[in-house]
Design a protein around this motif. Structure first.
Motif, PDB file in Angstrom:
ATOM      1  N   ALA A 382      -1.527 -21.927 -26.688  1.00 46.60           N
ATOM      2  CA  ALA A 382      -1.241 -21.530 -25.307  1.00 46.60           C
ATOM      3  C   ALA A 382      -2.339 -20.609 -24.782  1.00 46.60           C
ATOM      4  N   ARG A 383      -2.698 -20.810 -23.523  1.00 45.11           N
ATOM      5  CA  ARG A 383      -3.685 -19.945 -22.888  1.00 45.11           C
ATOM      6  C   ARG A 383      -3.067 -18.569 -22.691  1.00 45.11           C
ATOM      7  N   THR A 384      -3.833 -17.526 -23.042  1.00 49.04           N
ATOM      8  CA  THR A 384      -3.307 -16.162 -23.066  1.00 49.04           C
ATOM      9  C   THR A 384      -4.267 -15.237 -22.327  1.00 49.04           C
ATOM     10  N   ARG A 385      -3.685 -14.298 -21.594  1.00 55.06           N
ATOM     11  CA  ARG A 385      -4.468 -13.305 -20.848  1.00 55.06           C
ATOM     12  C   ARG A 385      -4.022 -11.916 -21.268  1.00 55.06           C
ATOM     13  N   ASN A 403       1.165 -15.320 -21.795  1.00 51.24           N
ATOM     14  CA  ASN A 403       0.744 -16.612 -22.339  1.00 51.24           C
ATOM     15  C   ASN A 403       1.493 -17.723 -21.649  1.00 51.24           C
ATOM     16  N   GLY A 404       0.837 -18.886 -21.565  1.00 49.68           N
ATOM     17  CA  GLY A 404       1.465 -20.063 -21.001  1.00 49.68           C
ATOM     18  C   GLY A 404       2.249 -20.824 -22.056  1.00 49.68           C
ATOM     19  N   PRO A 405       2.761 -21.996 -21.724  1.00 47.93           N
ATOM     20  CA  PRO A 405       3.493 -22.805 -22.710  1.00 47.93           C
ATOM     21  C   PRO A 405       2.565 -23.337 -23.785  1.00 47.93           C
ATOM     22  N   GLU A 407       0.472 -25.699 -26.050  1.00 47.17           N
ATOM     23  CA  GLU A 407      -0.254 -26.934 -25.732  1.00 47.17           C
ATOM     24  C   GLU A 407      -0.290 -27.891 -26.900  1.00 47.17           C
ATOM     25  N   LEU A 444       8.736 -16.855 -18.884  1.00 39.34           N
ATOM     26  CA  LEU A 444       8.251 -17.212 -17.560  1.00 39.34           C
ATOM     27  C   LEU A 444       8.792 -18.587 -17.161  1.00 39.34           C
ATOM     28  N   ASP A 446       7.330 -21.267 -16.292  1.00 40.16           N
ATOM     29  CA  ASP A 446       6.561 -22.405 -16.803  1.00 40.16           C
ATOM     30  C   ASP A 446       6.665 -22.568 -18.305  1.00 40.16           C
ATOM     31  N   GLY A 448       6.102 -20.007 -20.518  1.00 39.03           N
ATOM     32  CA  GLY A 448       5.325 -18.988 -21.208  1.00 39.03           C
ATOM     33  C   GLY A 448       6.143 -17.727 -21.438  1.00 39.03           C
ATOM     34  N   ARG A 450       5.874 -13.124 -21.204  1.00 35.04           N
ATOM     35  CA  ARG A 450       5.169 -11.984 -20.613  1.00 35.04           C
ATOM     36  C   ARG A 450       5.600 -10.707 -21.316  1.00 35.04           C
TER      37      ARG A 450
END
Length: 469
Positions: A382-385, A403-405, A407, A444, A446, A448, A450
Motif C-alpha cells: 500500500a502507498r504510504t505517506r 496508507n492506502g488499501p 495492492e 479510511l 478507500d 486504507g 490513518r
C-alpha cells in the motif's frame, strides 16, 4: 464436369496463446457465476468443509476431529459407513454370482475388503494394510474361480471404489514418504498379479495405480497445506509473544530512564541541600542540624535503593537497550527501511524542529515505527505517506501516517483495525498520553488506515493531566 465453383476455404484464425492467464474480468465473472449457482446457505458449509479438510489431525484422532461443527466431525463416520453398507453386499453378490466364488469365502473376502474402511477414519494406514492384503488374497482366490475369465482381474470394480475411498483417508493423514510407499506397493501388487496370471490380467490394475496416485497427490497436497497453515499460525503466535516481550522491555527501559532522570535527580538535589543547609543557614539549632542530617541520610539510602531498582528493571534487557533511544533524527532511516521491505512510502519531514522534549522525540519515532510496521503486516504494497511537522503555532508536533488499501491481489490478511492483538495501537495511545497529546486512528473510506498524533513541543502546552504528573 461440374460447373460448381469450389467453395472458398474458411479463414485461418491465429491461435490464442496457451499460457495467457485469465483476466481479472474473467475471474470476477466466474466468482459471480459460482455465487449464483451455489446458494448462500450452501457456500458456508462448503467453506467449512474445505477448512476442515485442510486442517491436519493428530495420529489416532478421527479425520476432521478439529472441525468446529459437529456434523463435520461426524461426516467421516457417515461416509465410511455408507461405503461399507453399499460395497459389502455388492462385493459378496458379484463374487458369488459373477466370479462363481464359494459363498462363505466370498463373504469373508467382502468383509475383509470393505469393513476396514470404518477403521480408516481413525487409523487409515492400519486399515490400508488389512485391505491391500485382502485385495491381494482375493486376486489369488479369483484365479481358481470358474467365472473369472473375461471379467476384471486382479481388482474387481468394488475393490477399485473401496481402495480409492481408502486412499482419500490415507492421503489426508500420512506424510509424503508414506504416501509414496503406499502408491508403489499398489503398483507392485498389480504388477505381481500380472506375472502370476498374465492370461487373466486386465488393464484395471494400471487404472487403479493411476487413480490412486491422483487421489494421494490431491489429498496429500491438502494435508501439507494444512500443515503449512498450522505452522504459520504457530509462528504468528510466537511473533506476537516476542512482540509483547519487546514492548514490555521497552516500557521497562522507559520507566528506568524516567526514574533515573526524574526521581533520582530530585533525590540528589535533596541530598545536596540537606548536607549544605548547616553551611548556608547561620545559627542553625542543633536539632535542625540533626534533622537535616537525617534527611540527607534518608535521601542517600533512597538513591541506593533506586540504583538497585534500576538494575532489576534493566536486568532482563540486552546491552543494546542501554543505548540512547531513537528519535526524530532516525525517522528517515525508518522510512527507507520500509521502502526496502516493499512499501512505497513518501515522507514529509520538517527540516528544523528546534529543541524537542525527550519524551515527544521518542514517542514520535515509536509511533511512526509501529504505524509502518502495521502497513507492512496488514496492507502489503500500500502507498504510504509519513508527515512529521509542527503546527502553525509551533507549539504542537503533528505526526501523520496514512496508507492506502493493499495492492497485493489475493491477500488474505485482515485490515489492521480487525487483525492482530491491538497492542500496537494501545502502545501508541499510552505514549501520546504520557506526553499530554492526542491520538486519532481509524480506517479510511478507500480501505486504507490513518494514524494521527499531536504532541506538545513545549512543556507549558501539555494537558493538565500531564502537568500534574
Amino acid at each position: 464436369m461440374s460447373n460448381a465453383s469450389p467453395s472458398p476455404e474458411p479463414p485461418v484464425s491465429e491461435p490464442a496463446p496457451e499460457s495467457a492467464p485469465p483476466s481479472p474480468q474473467v475471474v470476477d465473472r466466474l466468482r459471480s457465476f459460482v455465487r449464483k449457482v451455489v446458494p448462500a446457505t450452501a457456500r458456508e458449509p462448503l467453506h467449512a468443509l474445505g477448512l476442515a479438510l485442510a486442517t491436519p489431525t493428530r495420529p489416532g484422532a478421527p479425520l476432521l476431529a478439529g472441525a468446529p461443527a459437529r456434523w463435520l466431525r461426524l461426516l467421516p463416520y457417515g461416509v465410511a459407513l455408507a461405503f461399507v453398507a453399499s460395497l459389502l453386499p455388492v462385493t459378496i453378490t458379484v463374487l458369488t454370482q459373477e466370479y462363481q466364488v464359494n459363498g462363505a469365502l466370498a463373504g469373508a473376502l467382502g468383509t475383509a475388503q470393505t469393513a476396514p474402511l470404518l477403521l480408516a477414519v481413525t487409523r487409515p494406514l492400519q486399515a490400508w494394510w488389512i485391505i491391500v492384503t485382502a485385495d491381494f488374497v482375493g486376486a489369488l482366490v479369483l484365479i481358481a474361480a470358474d467365472g473369472t475369465a473375461g471379467r476384471p482381474w486382479p481388482w474387481t470394480p468394488m475393490v477399485v471404489v473401496g481402495y480409492l475411498a481408502l486412499m482419500l483417508a490415507v492421503g489426508l493423514r500420512e506424510p509424503r514418504r508414506t504416501l509414496l510407499g503406499v502408491w508403489l506397493v499398489t503398483g507392485a501388487a498389480g504388477w505381481l498379479c500380472e506375472l502370476i496370471a498374465p492370461e487373466l490380467s486386465e488393464p484395471v490394475h494400471v487404472l487403479l495405480f493411476v487413480l490412486s496416485g491422483v487421489v494421494l497427490l490431491i489429498t496429500g497436497t491438502l494435508r501439507e497445506r494444512g500443515d503449512a497453515q498450522r505452522r504459520l499460525v504457530e509462528q504468528e503466535t510466537i511473533s506476537e509473544a516476542e512482540r509483547a516481550r519487546r514492548t514490555l522491555l521497552e516500557e521497562r527501559t522507559r520507566i528506568a530512564r524516567e526514574l533515573h532522570d526524574v526521581v533520582a535527580h530530585h533525590m540528589s538535589v535533596i541530598t545536596v541541600q540537606a548536607d549544605s543547609a548547616p553551611y548556608r543557614i547561620p545559627d542553625l539549632p542543633d536539632a535542625a542540624r540533626e534533622e537535616f542530617g537525617s534527611i540527607a541520610a534518608s535521601a542517600r539510602e533512597s538513591l541506593a535503593e533506586m540504583r538497585r531498582l534500576l538494575v532489576v528493571l534493566r536486568s532482563e534487557g540486552t546491552e543494546g537497550e542501554r543505548a540512547p533511544q531513537p528519535g526524530l533524527d532516525r525517522v528517515q532511516q525508518l522510512i527507507e527501511a520500509t521502502v526496502r521491505a516493499g512499501v512505497p512510502a513518501e515522507s514529509s519531514l520538517a527540516a528544523e524542529l528546534g529543541e524537542v522534549p525527550a519524551a515527544v522525540d521518542l514517542s514520535a519515532y515509536r509511533i511512526v515505527q509501529e504505524a509502518l510496521a502495521n502497513v507492512v503486516r496488514h496492507a502489503p504494497g500500500a502507498r504510504t505517506r509519513v508527515s512529521v511537522r509542527p503546527d502553525e503555532s509551533g507549539e504542537w508536533l503533528t505526526v501523520l501516517v496514512v496508507n492506502g488499501p493493499s495492492e497485493e491481489r489475493g491477500s488474505r490478511r485482515s485490515p489492521v483495525e480487525s487483525g492482530g492483538t491491538g497492542h500496537g495501537l494501545v502502545g501508541m495511545r499510552e505514549r501520546v498520553r504520557l506526553t499530554g497529546g492526542t491520538l486519532d486512528t481509524g480506517p479510511l473510506p478507500d480501505g486504507g488506515f490513518r494514524v494521527a498524533a499531536r504532541m506538545p513541543l513545549r512543556t507549558g502546552t501539555a494537558s493538565p493531566m500531564k502537568g500534574s504528573m
